[in-house]
Design an enzyme around this catalytic site. Sequence first.
Site, PDB file in Angstrom:
ATOM      1  N   ASP A  45       0.838  -1.202   0.000  1.00  0.00           N
ATOM      2  CA  ASP A  45       0.000   0.000   0.000  1.00  0.00           C
ATOM      3  C   ASP A  45       0.874   1.253   0.000  1.00  0.00           C
ATOM      4  OD1 ASP A  45      -1.829   2.171   0.981  1.00  0.00           O
ATOM      5  OD2 ASP A  45      -3.245   0.512   1.124  1.00  0.00           O
ATOM      6  N   THR A  48      -1.854   6.539   0.764  1.00  0.00           N
ATOM      7  CA  THR A  48      -2.373   7.857   0.384  1.00  0.00           C
ATOM      8  C   THR A  48      -3.224   8.349   1.562  1.00  0.00           C
ATOM      9  OG1 THR A  48      -4.442   6.980  -0.492  1.00  0.00           O
ATOM     10  CG2 THR A  48      -2.563   7.065  -2.019  1.00  0.00           C
ATOM     11  N   ASP A  71       4.108   2.016  -4.174  1.00  0.00           N
ATOM     12  CA  ASP A  71       3.141   2.400  -5.205  1.00  0.00           C
ATOM     13  C   ASP A  71       3.042   1.265  -6.227  1.00  0.00           C
ATOM     14  OD1 ASP A  71       1.874   3.605  -7.402  1.00  0.00           O
ATOM     15  OD2 ASP A  71       2.807   5.547  -7.007  1.00  0.00           O
ATOM     16  N   SER A  97     -10.519   6.054  -5.050  1.00  0.00           N
ATOM     17  CA  SER A  97     -11.867   5.469  -5.045  1.00  0.00           C
ATOM     18  C   SER A  97     -13.013   6.470  -4.896  1.00  0.00           C
ATOM     19  CB  SER A  97     -11.948   4.436  -3.917  1.00  0.00           C
ATOM     20  OG  SER A  97     -11.950   5.093  -2.659  1.00  0.00           O
ATOM     21  N   THR A 146     -15.931  -2.192  -9.647  1.00  0.00           N
ATOM     22  CA  THR A 146     -17.135  -1.520  -9.156  1.00  0.00           C
ATOM     23  C   THR A 146     -18.309  -1.632 -10.128  1.00  0.00           C
ATOM     24  OG1 THR A 146     -17.990   0.697  -8.689  1.00  0.00           O
ATOM     25  CG2 THR A 146     -16.130   0.607 -10.145  1.00  0.00           C
ATOM     26  N   ASP A 147     -19.509  -1.435  -9.609  1.00  0.00           N
ATOM     27  CA  ASP A 147     -20.692  -1.402 -10.484  1.00  0.00           C
ATOM     28  C   ASP A 147     -20.753  -0.115 -11.309  1.00  0.00           C
ATOM     29  OD1 ASP A 147     -21.358   0.398  -8.450  1.00  0.00           O
ATOM     30  OD2 ASP A 147     -23.241  -0.569  -7.901  1.00  0.00           O
ATOM     31  N   GLU A 148     -19.933   0.898 -10.917  1.00  0.00           N
ATOM     32  CA  GLU A 148     -20.036   2.198 -11.603  1.00  0.00           C
ATOM     33  C   GLU A 148     -19.584   2.127 -13.056  1.00  0.00           C
ATOM     34  OE1 GLU A 148     -19.032   5.723  -9.578  1.00  0.00           O
ATOM     35  OE2 GLU A 148     -19.599   4.915  -7.625  1.00  0.00           O
ATOM     36  N   TYR A 172     -13.617   8.648 -12.259  1.00  0.00           N
ATOM     37  CA  TYR A 172     -13.335   7.455 -11.443  1.00  0.00           C
ATOM     38  C   TYR A 172     -13.838   6.208 -12.164  1.00  0.00           C
ATOM     39  CZ  TYR A 172     -14.386   3.772  -8.060  1.00  0.00           C
ATOM     40  OH  TYR A 172     -14.493   2.548  -7.440  1.00  0.00           O
ATOM     41  N   LYS A 176     -11.713   2.956 -13.680  1.00  0.00           N
ATOM     42  CA  LYS A 176     -11.932   1.565 -13.258  1.00  0.00           C
ATOM     43  C   LYS A 176     -12.312   0.710 -14.479  1.00  0.00           C
ATOM     44  CE  LYS A 176     -11.845  -0.022  -9.651  1.00  0.00           C
ATOM     45  NZ  LYS A 176     -10.745  -0.594  -8.815  1.00  0.00           N
ATOM     46  N   LEU A 212     -20.614   8.799   1.688  1.00  0.00           N
ATOM     47  CA  LEU A 212     -21.912   9.196   2.251  1.00  0.00           C
ATOM     48  C   LEU A 212     -22.147   8.720   3.693  1.00  0.00           C
ATOM     49  CD1 LEU A 212     -24.749  10.516   1.616  1.00  0.00           C
ATOM     50  CD2 LEU A 212     -25.534   8.190   1.211  1.00  0.00           C
TER      51      LEU A 212
HETATM   52  P1  NAD Z   1     -10.010   3.299  -0.273  1.00  0.00           P
HETATM   53  O1  NAD Z   1      -9.902   4.603  -0.980  1.00  0.00           O
HETATM   54  O2  NAD Z   1     -10.565   3.262   1.097  1.00  0.00           O
HETATM   55  O3  NAD Z   1      -8.571   2.604  -0.197  1.00  0.00           O
HETATM   56  C1  NAD Z   1      -7.676   2.592  -1.275  1.00  0.00           C
HETATM   57  C2  NAD Z   1      -6.334   2.080  -0.758  1.00  0.00           C
HETATM   58  O4  NAD Z   1      -5.428   2.006  -1.878  1.00  0.00           O
HETATM   59  C3  NAD Z   1      -5.678   3.002   0.287  1.00  0.00           C
HETATM   60  O5  NAD Z   1      -5.142   2.244   1.331  1.00  0.00           O
HETATM   61  C4  NAD Z   1      -4.573   3.697  -0.508  1.00  0.00           C
HETATM   62  O6  NAD Z   1      -3.472   4.081   0.289  1.00  0.00           O
HETATM   63  C5  NAD Z   1      -4.206   2.618  -1.513  1.00  0.00           C
HETATM   64  N1  NAD Z   1      -3.585   3.153  -2.732  1.00  0.00           N
HETATM   65  C6  NAD Z   1      -4.039   4.191  -3.494  1.00  0.00           C
HETATM   66  N2  NAD Z   1      -3.200   4.392  -4.514  1.00  0.00           N
HETATM   67  C7  NAD Z   1      -2.224   3.457  -4.437  1.00  0.00           C
HETATM   68  C8  NAD Z   1      -1.090   3.155  -5.226  1.00  0.00           C
HETATM   69  N3  NAD Z   1      -0.784   3.859  -6.313  1.00  0.00           N
HETATM   70  N4  NAD Z   1      -0.296   2.120  -4.853  1.00  0.00           N
HETATM   71  C9  NAD Z   1      -0.592   1.393  -3.732  1.00  0.00           C
HETATM   72  N5  NAD Z   1      -1.638   1.652  -2.934  1.00  0.00           N
HETATM   73  C10 NAD Z   1      -2.460   2.673  -3.284  1.00  0.00           C
HETATM   74  O7  NAD Z   1     -10.830   2.357  -1.257  1.00  0.00           O
HETATM   75  P2  NAD Z   1     -11.915   1.241  -0.934  1.00  0.00           P
HETATM   76  O8  NAD Z   1     -13.226   1.883  -0.760  1.00  0.00           O
HETATM   77  O9  NAD Z   1     -11.378   0.343   0.108  1.00  0.00           O
HETATM   78  O10 NAD Z   1     -11.947   0.481  -2.337  1.00  0.00           O
HETATM   79  C11 NAD Z   1     -11.036  -0.573  -2.605  1.00  0.00           C
HETATM   80  C12 NAD Z   1     -11.278  -1.080  -4.017  1.00  0.00           C
HETATM   81  O11 NAD Z   1     -12.624  -1.536  -4.136  1.00  0.00           O
HETATM   82  C13 NAD Z   1     -11.093  -0.016  -5.101  1.00  0.00           C
HETATM   83  O12 NAD Z   1     -10.465  -0.623  -6.202  1.00  0.00           O
HETATM   84  C14 NAD Z   1     -12.508   0.410  -5.443  1.00  0.00           C
HETATM   85  O13 NAD Z   1     -12.586   0.833  -6.783  1.00  0.00           O
HETATM   86  C15 NAD Z   1     -13.257  -0.888  -5.234  1.00  0.00           C
HETATM   87  N6  NAD Z   1     -14.682  -0.737  -4.849  1.00  0.00           N
HETATM   88  C16 NAD Z   1     -15.040   0.060  -3.803  1.00  0.00           C
HETATM   89  C17 NAD Z   1     -16.381   0.132  -3.423  1.00  0.00           C
HETATM   90  C18 NAD Z   1     -16.835   0.995  -2.251  1.00  0.00           C
HETATM   91  O14 NAD Z   1     -18.032   1.132  -2.039  1.00  0.00           O
HETATM   92  N7  NAD Z   1     -15.933   1.552  -1.472  1.00  0.00           N
HETATM   93  C19 NAD Z   1     -17.339  -0.609  -4.114  1.00  0.00           C
HETATM   94  C20 NAD Z   1     -16.931  -1.403  -5.192  1.00  0.00           C
HETATM   95  C21 NAD Z   1     -15.599  -1.472  -5.536  1.00  0.00           C
HETATM   96  O1  DAU Z   2     -21.003   1.867  -6.457  1.00  0.00           O
HETATM   97  C1  DAU Z   2     -19.730   1.543  -5.973  1.00  0.00           C
HETATM   98  C2  DAU Z   2     -18.987   2.809  -5.666  1.00  0.00           C
HETATM   99  O2  DAU Z   2     -19.573   3.351  -4.488  1.00  0.00           O
HETATM  100  C3  DAU Z   2     -17.493   2.609  -5.474  1.00  0.00           C
HETATM  101  O3  DAU Z   2     -16.930   2.158  -6.671  1.00  0.00           O
HETATM  102  C4  DAU Z   2     -16.828   3.918  -5.042  1.00  0.00           C
HETATM  103  O4  DAU Z   2     -15.455   3.681  -4.753  1.00  0.00           O
HETATM  104  C5  DAU Z   2     -17.518   4.416  -3.791  1.00  0.00           C
HETATM  105  O5  DAU Z   2     -16.980   5.677  -3.431  1.00  0.00           O
HETATM  106  C6  DAU Z   2     -19.022   4.550  -4.021  1.00  0.00           C
HETATM  107  O6  DAU Z   2     -19.315   5.624  -4.957  1.00  0.00           O
HETATM  108  P1  DAU Z   2     -20.540   6.627  -4.747  1.00  0.00           P
HETATM  109  O7  DAU Z   2     -20.265   7.867  -5.493  1.00  0.00           O
HETATM  110  O8  DAU Z   2     -21.827   5.940  -4.990  1.00  0.00           O
HETATM  111  O9  DAU Z   2     -20.409   6.829  -3.142  1.00  0.00           O
HETATM  112  P2  DAU Z   2     -20.521   8.136  -2.221  1.00  0.00           P
HETATM  113  O10 DAU Z   2     -20.512   7.623  -0.814  1.00  0.00           O
HETATM  114  O11 DAU Z   2     -19.553   9.182  -2.585  1.00  0.00           O
HETATM  115  O12 DAU Z   2     -21.973   8.666  -2.562  1.00  0.00           O
HETATM  116  C7  DAU Z   2     -23.117   7.845  -2.376  1.00  0.00           C
HETATM  117  C8  DAU Z   2     -24.320   8.660  -2.822  1.00  0.00           C
HETATM  118  O13 DAU Z   2     -24.533   9.727  -1.898  1.00  0.00           O
HETATM  119  C9  DAU Z   2     -24.158   9.326  -4.170  1.00  0.00           C
HETATM  120  O14 DAU Z   2     -25.394   9.319  -4.850  1.00  0.00           O
HETATM  121  C10 DAU Z   2     -23.745  10.755  -3.835  1.00  0.00           C
HETATM  122  C11 DAU Z   2     -24.451  11.015  -2.523  1.00  0.00           C
HETATM  123  N1  DAU Z   2     -23.772  11.920  -1.571  1.00  0.00           N
HETATM  124  C12 DAU Z   2     -22.478  11.676  -1.261  1.00  0.00           C
HETATM  125  C13 DAU Z   2     -21.795  12.482  -0.378  1.00  0.00           C
HETATM  126  C14 DAU Z   2     -20.352  12.234  -0.032  1.00  0.00           C
HETATM  127  C15 DAU Z   2     -24.474  12.966  -0.988  1.00  0.00           C
HETATM  128  O15 DAU Z   2     -25.656  13.177  -1.267  1.00  0.00           O
HETATM  129  N2  DAU Z   2     -23.796  13.774  -0.115  1.00  0.00           N
HETATM  130  C16 DAU Z   2     -22.483  13.587   0.212  1.00  0.00           C
HETATM  131  O16 DAU Z   2     -21.927  14.379   1.011  1.00  0.00           O
END
Ligand code: NAD
Ligand code: DAU
Length: 365
Positions: A45, A48, A71, A97, A146-148, A172, A176, A212
């Site tokens: 890791d 960041t 990295d 992310s 991700t589903d995005e 983003y 992905k 969120l």
């Molecule tokens: P996060 O942002 O919490 O964590 C990302 C981690 O990656 C951190 O520890 C950061 O230090 C590390 N990182 C970033 N850049 C790097 C680099 N260049 N080299 C090495 N390490 C690095 O993310 P998360 O929410 O835990 O998501 C993890 C994975 O799951 C991502 O690939 C994201 O796209 C995917 N994902 C997230 C969600 C969600 O809801 N959070 C949903 C679906 C998929």
């Molecule tokens: O769907 C999977 C994705 O979910 C992951 O791939 C991403 O890494 C993760 O960040 C997440 O993306 P979203 O954009 O859906 O998550 P976020 O929590 O940023 O926002 C969720 C919803 O809430 C979105 O519709 C935006 C809204 N939102 C978000 C924030 C931060 C608000 O209304 N207010 C806020 O302050």
Amino acid sequence: MPGLTAVRSPPMPKKLIVTGGAGFIGSNFILKQLQDKSFSVVNLDKLTYAGNLHNLESVSEHPRYQFVRGDIADRELVRRTLIEHRPAAIVHFAAESHVDRSIRGPEDFIQTNVNGTFALLEETRAYWSELPQADRQAFRFLHVSTDEVFGSLGPDDPPFSETTQYAPNSPYAASKAASDHIVRAYQHTYGLPTLTTNCSNNYGPFQFPEKLIPLMILNARNGKPLPVYGDGKNVRDWLFVEDHCDAISVVLSRGRTGETYNIGGWNEKQNIEIVNTICDLVDESAAPLQKPRRDLITYVKDRPGHDRRYAMNATKIEHELGWKPKETFETGIQKTVRWYLEHEDWIKDVTSGTYRQWIETHYSV
Ligand code: NAD
Ligand code: DAU
């Protein structure tokens, strides 16, 4: 010899390199995976703003855990790490992310999610191609996505399936999607045994409070405004993080190489429903305010290009690999709110410095 029973030493644990293991999902995955004695974990890791080693404090001295700071785009470092640790699999979480950050500054997303994944794949291919035949066959590269990548659904559209056409809308999501395609090409062209998972929105312990659910819990606790984008009716499918981690373990051990698996909670909710639920749960457990926390909800300018609805069809992983989410949204959100209210130290740690700067820049307009 009669009377003597042969004592067999246990098999060597299977070594995983987990990238991005100090982030939200990666750290939950490592904590879970180490409970299984048949695995050891090397966490690679960069640390960041989103990477937090405090998430892994409970295992920092664990004999089957090691941390390497670096990295994924640094090919020399990745090469050395692979040669030194000789993993049986890589589970690739590392990414930028957060959608809002990608709108303000897409470059880091292209650098890590696209170029970083490419660098990691190139070095993995070189390492894998030199393995003995049996190890080559058993090796896995699991790409967490991700589903995005599928874009946005209308209110009556069926949920995304594995064959839905990619239509990423934010920088983003596009980064992905690009990484998913590169992973696919490495399997198709070079035969690298890859697996890709596409998951919906996760929530649970250790999530950085820019997203969120943790943002709303902390602001509600502190009596601060709860910024809801647009009309608050955007829909996400929510999955408790431990269920996502279980799904990844299942795909890693039993998934068919070259396949992609959608992971979701069958749990679509409008953002405003989520925020209302959090307000009520925080009202029940935190110090009372002068008014109900729902009164803190503030509608703010919408996210540019904001996807309206995500929904996941997770039938393939359920039928093929027997995975199902264990947590309902009701139980998962209660656990999550409780966790944030009980982990003052963790919150203090992440809500200093860089985090504050980000909040100021992002919410000052
Ligand atoms: P996060 O942002 O919490 O964590 C990302 C981690 O990656 C951190 O520890 C950061 O230090 C590390 N990182 C970033 N850049 C790097 C680099 N260049 N080299 C090495 N390490 C690095 O993310 P998360 O929410 O835990 O998501 C993890 C994975 O799951 C991502 O690939 C994201 O796209 C995917 N994902 C997230 C969600 C969600 O809801 N959070 C949903 C679906 C998929
Ligand atoms: O769907 C999977 C994705 O979910 C992951 O791939 C991403 O890494 C993760 O960040 C997440 O993306 P979203 O954009 O859906 O998550 P976020 O929590 O940023 O926002 C969720 C919803 O809430 C979105 O519709 C935006 C809204 N939102 C978000 C924030 C931060 C608000 O209304 N207010 C806020 O302050």
